[in-house]
Design an enzyme around this catalytic site. Structure first.
Site, mmCIF file in Angstrom:
data_model
loop_
_atom_site.group_PDB
_atom_site.id
_atom_site.type_symbol
_atom_site.label_atom_id
_atom_site.label_comp_id
_atom_site.label_asym_id
_atom_site.label_seq_id
_atom_site.Cartn_x
_atom_site.Cartn_y
_atom_site.Cartn_z
ATOM 1 N N HIS A 62 58.492 58.366 34.937
ATOM 2 C CA HIS A 62 59.005 58.633 36.345
ATOM 3 C C HIS A 62 59.868 57.155 36.465
ATOM 4 O O HIS A 62 59.305 56.534 37.094
ATOM 5 C CB HIS A 62 58.203 58.875 37.195
ATOM 6 C CG HIS A 62 58.554 58.956 38.584
ATOM 7 N ND1 HIS A 62 57.795 59.884 39.707
ATOM 8 C CD2 HIS A 62 59.325 58.290 39.487
ATOM 9 C CE1 HIS A 62 58.647 60.011 40.563
ATOM 10 N NE2 HIS A 62 59.734 59.061 40.681
ATOM 11 N N HIS A 98 63.505 55.401 38.477
ATOM 12 C CA HIS A 98 64.715 55.259 39.318
ATOM 13 C C HIS A 98 65.597 54.297 38.664
ATOM 14 O O HIS A 98 65.362 52.976 38.831
ATOM 15 C CB HIS A 98 64.447 55.073 40.839
ATOM 16 C CG HIS A 98 63.395 56.217 41.509
ATOM 17 N ND1 HIS A 98 64.198 57.197 41.806
ATOM 18 C CD2 HIS A 98 62.173 56.160 41.528
ATOM 19 C CE1 HIS A 98 63.184 58.108 42.658
ATOM 20 N NE2 HIS A 98 61.965 57.429 42.147
ATOM 21 N N PHE A 99 66.700 54.624 38.026
ATOM 22 C CA PHE A 99 67.505 53.665 37.457
ATOM 23 C C PHE A 99 68.913 53.378 38.567
ATOM 24 O O PHE A 99 69.482 52.359 38.285
ATOM 25 C CB PHE A 99 68.334 54.140 36.520
ATOM 26 C CG PHE A 99 67.347 53.937 34.957
ATOM 27 C CD1 PHE A 99 66.413 52.881 34.974
ATOM 28 C CD2 PHE A 99 67.367 54.750 33.905
ATOM 29 C CE1 PHE A 99 65.734 52.580 33.919
ATOM 30 C CE2 PHE A 99 66.535 54.465 32.926
ATOM 31 C CZ PHE A 99 65.795 53.524 32.676
ATOM 32 N N ASN A 101 67.983 61.170 42.367
ATOM 33 C CA ASN A 101 68.121 61.152 43.714
ATOM 34 C C ASN A 101 68.869 59.953 43.933
ATOM 35 O O ASN A 101 68.883 58.997 44.607
ATOM 36 C CB ASN A 101 66.717 60.688 44.423
ATOM 37 C CG ASN A 101 66.101 59.520 44.122
ATOM 38 O OD1 ASN A 101 66.113 58.991 42.827
ATOM 39 N ND2 ASN A 101 65.521 58.862 44.775
ATOM 40 N N LYS A 105 63.639 68.336 39.337
ATOM 41 C CA LYS A 105 62.721 67.339 40.493
ATOM 42 C C LYS A 105 62.760 68.073 41.721
ATOM 43 O O LYS A 105 64.091 68.300 42.127
ATOM 44 C CB LYS A 105 63.469 66.030 40.508
ATOM 45 C CG LYS A 105 62.739 65.253 41.520
ATOM 46 C CD LYS A 105 61.211 64.936 41.091
ATOM 47 C CE LYS A 105 60.733 64.331 42.360
ATOM 48 N NZ LYS A 105 60.211 62.628 42.084
ATOM 49 N N HIS A 110 57.693 65.797 43.878
ATOM 50 C CA HIS A 110 57.284 65.046 44.791
ATOM 51 C C HIS A 110 56.318 65.596 46.006
ATOM 52 O O HIS A 110 56.860 66.201 46.973
ATOM 53 C CB HIS A 110 58.694 64.134 45.722
ATOM 54 C CG HIS A 110 58.287 63.200 46.707
ATOM 55 N ND1 HIS A 110 58.369 61.845 46.484
ATOM 56 C CD2 HIS A 110 57.612 63.300 47.669
ATOM 57 C CE1 HIS A 110 58.016 60.973 47.350
ATOM 58 N NE2 HIS A 110 57.261 62.116 48.293
ATOM 59 N N HIS A 113 53.307 60.712 40.771
ATOM 60 C CA HIS A 113 52.682 59.618 41.550
ATOM 61 C C HIS A 113 51.610 60.140 42.472
ATOM 62 O O HIS A 113 51.731 60.209 43.559
ATOM 63 C CB HIS A 113 53.928 58.777 42.511
ATOM 64 C CG HIS A 113 55.067 59.700 42.941
ATOM 65 N ND1 HIS A 113 54.725 60.673 43.888
ATOM 66 C CD2 HIS A 113 56.345 59.524 43.020
ATOM 67 C CE1 HIS A 113 55.888 61.313 44.330
ATOM 68 N NE2 HIS A 113 56.820 60.461 43.816
ATOM 69 N N LEU A 122 56.530 55.720 48.735
ATOM 70 C CA LEU A 122 56.108 56.680 49.254
ATOM 71 C C LEU A 122 55.688 57.533 47.731
ATOM 72 O O LEU A 122 56.597 57.485 46.944
ATOM 73 C CB LEU A 122 57.327 57.553 49.899
ATOM 74 C CG LEU A 122 57.335 56.995 51.371
ATOM 75 C CD1 LEU A 122 58.773 57.499 52.089
ATOM 76 C CD2 LEU A 122 56.151 57.463 52.300
ATOM 77 N N ASP A 170 57.114 55.154 38.787
ATOM 78 C CA ASP A 170 58.103 55.211 39.997
ATOM 79 C C ASP A 170 58.554 54.014 40.254
ATOM 80 O O ASP A 170 58.859 53.850 41.514
ATOM 81 C CB ASP A 170 57.164 55.639 41.174
ATOM 82 C CG ASP A 170 57.985 56.097 42.283
ATOM 83 O OD1 ASP A 170 58.960 56.507 42.201
ATOM 84 O OD2 ASP A 170 57.532 56.439 43.184
ATOM 85 N N HIS A 190 65.363 48.422 45.303
ATOM 86 C CA HIS A 190 65.956 48.240 46.560
ATOM 87 C C HIS A 190 66.255 46.843 46.695
ATOM 88 O O HIS A 190 65.644 46.116 46.364
ATOM 89 C CB HIS A 190 65.237 48.831 47.653
ATOM 90 C CG HIS A 190 65.038 50.502 47.749
ATOM 91 N ND1 HIS A 190 65.703 51.471 48.147
ATOM 92 C CD2 HIS A 190 63.795 51.260 47.316
ATOM 93 C CE1 HIS A 190 65.259 52.636 47.992
ATOM 94 N NE2 HIS A 190 64.208 52.546 47.679
ATOM 95 N N ALA A 223 61.656 52.610 51.077
ATOM 96 C CA ALA A 223 60.384 52.849 50.477
ATOM 97 C C ALA A 223 60.722 52.793 48.833
ATOM 98 O O ALA A 223 61.660 53.132 48.410
ATOM 99 C CB ALA A 223 59.766 54.142 50.854
HETATM 100 C C1 NCD Z 1 61.618 56.372 45.487
HETATM 101 C C2 NCD Z 1 63.002 55.886 45.705
HETATM 102 O O1 NCD Z 1 63.492 54.623 46.396
HETATM 103 O O2 NCD Z 1 64.039 56.417 45.235
HETATM 104 N N1 NCD Z 1 60.966 55.675 46.462
HETATM 105 C C3 NCD Z 1 59.571 55.444 46.569
HETATM 106 O O3 NCD Z 1 58.876 55.141 47.428
HETATM 107 N N2 NCD Z 1 58.872 56.051 45.225
HETATM 108 C C4 NCD Z 1 61.697 57.839 45.840
HETATM 109 C C5 NCD Z 1 60.294 58.388 45.656
HETATM 110 O O4 NCD Z 1 60.055 58.741 44.116
HETATM 111 O O5 NCD Z 1 59.636 58.768 46.638
HETATM 112 ZN ZN ZN Z 2 60.051 58.132 42.494
#
Ligand code: NCD
Ligand code: ZN
Length: 346
Positions: A13, A15-16, A41, A99, A136, A174, A219, A247, A251, A263
């Site tokens: 899991h 996020h790139f 996302n 997803k 999620h 998660h 989150l 996860d 940011h 988040a």
């Molecule tokens: C993730 C994101 O920033 O894309 N944020 C997070 O708090 N985990 C999205 C997600 O997996 O909920």
């Molecule tokens: Zn995530």
């Protein structure tokens, strides 16, 4: 000083993001992991096989020279998803999974699913094809307390979903609660749960330790200590239904340290260090390889990585931040602190 050798792990899991942020964060994942499940996302979201194939090319171009790394792609489920496109993307090897973001649950989930009825046809096609659904797991009704959203999802959405689609493979991503651990375990023949470093290491007090700590806000939100204990017991049990998924969710600093902060915990630079800390504290280093390198591939029907890596219980100072060209910086888990484990230099 302990050392530990294990098969190269995978991250189920991540996020790139895209563009300059993607180029800044991808190397942290590729230096530690052989493969990763990439979240869709983006804005706009990666909803089709064609968009996933194009995104995969951009990720491949960001992998540092000489690294072997396989991005495994996901499609973002919407009320309008086309079952034929999704399942043929799976058959062609472009998509590994789908997803499910409940609409408005988290970052860039505004195009997410509004009701399970709206996606029943896609889920039926996936069930038939053996394509996993990554979930999620939080309800989004504003009257539900933020700390209860996962437990309510398990009861109100996940249990009926398991009943309606008895052969659908599902990952509760998660996992943050004892309720989440329990439903995964009860359905272990076709379900799995991933766990993040932060939910294994911290409880909700960490968000408020000495003042508000926006970098610990993610989150699903950190839960109370009893849930953390349930997660640690599950992760270190060796049970095949629990495996690693960071996860990692980068940011920019100014969007986290903000009156309405985003988040997400950016854990890629220190994820293995964090998980090793948990397994060492639980006297379960002998089960680390199952969690990090074996259980995930087995669930997805893939071989484990052949390569072995060695980590040493040796302190290492973590950088204060990671630079994103032209945009600012991202603060990682344990930024500016000392972690207890380091990769062994060959
Ligand atoms: C993730 C994101 O920033 O894309 N944020 C997070 O708090 N985990 C999205 C997600 O997996 O909920
Ligand atoms: Zn995530």
């Amino acid at each position: 000083m302990r050392t530990l050798t294990f098969r190269r792990p995978d991250d189920w899991h991540v996020h790139f993001r895209d563009g300059a942020a993607m180029r800044a964060v991808v190397p942290y994942t590729t230096r530690a992991f052989g493969r990763a499940i990439v979240m869709p996302n983006l804005t706009p979201p990666v909803t089709t096989t064609a968009l996933a194939a194009a995104y995969r090319e951009r990720i491949r171009a960001a992998v540092p020279e000489g690294m072997t790394f396989t991005p495994l792609m996901t499609a973002y489920l919407t009320d309008g998803s086309d079952p034929t496109d999704i399942v043929s993307g799976f058959g062609d090897g472009v998509l590994t999974a789908v997803k499910l973001y409940p609409a408005h649950a988290t970052t860039n989930s505004q195009f997410g699913v509004t009701s399970m009825a709206a996606v029943a046809k896609v889920l039926a096609a996936m069930e038939k094809a053996g394509m996993p659904l990554l979930v999620h797991g939080e309800v989004t009704r504003t009257e539900v307390d933020v700390f209860d959203r996962e437990a309510r999802f398990v009861e109100e959405v996940l249990a009926p979903l398991l009943a309606d689609f008895p052969a659908l493979k599902i990952v509760l991503e998660h996992v943050t609660t004892a309720e989440g651990v329990a439903i995964v375990r009860e359905n272990a023949s076709r379900m799995a749960g991933t766990m993040t470093p932060q939910h294994l290491l911290f409880d909700r007090n960490e968000i408020f330790r000495g003042g508000i700590r926006p970098h610990m806000y993610c989150l699903p939100i950190l839960k109370r200590s009893t849930h953390k204990q349930a997660l640690r017991a599950a992760a270190t049990s060796g049970e095949s239904c629990f495996f690693l998924g960071t996860d990692t969710a980068p940011h920019l600093r100014h969007l986290k340290e903000n009156a309405c902060g985003c988040a997400g915990v950016f854990s890629a630079p220190t994820a293995i260090e964090a998980y090793l800390k948990v397994f060492a504290e639980e006297n379960a280093l002998d089960r680390f390889e199952a969690f990090a390198s074996l259980n995930g591939p087995a669930f997805y029907g893939l071989p484990a990585n052949d390569e072995r890596v060695t980590w040493v219980e040796q302190p290492r100072l973590v950088a204060e931040a990671v630079e994103v060209e032209g945009q600012g910086e991202i603060v990682s888990l344990f930024a500016g602190e000392t972690v207890g484990w380091s990769p062994a230099t060959a």
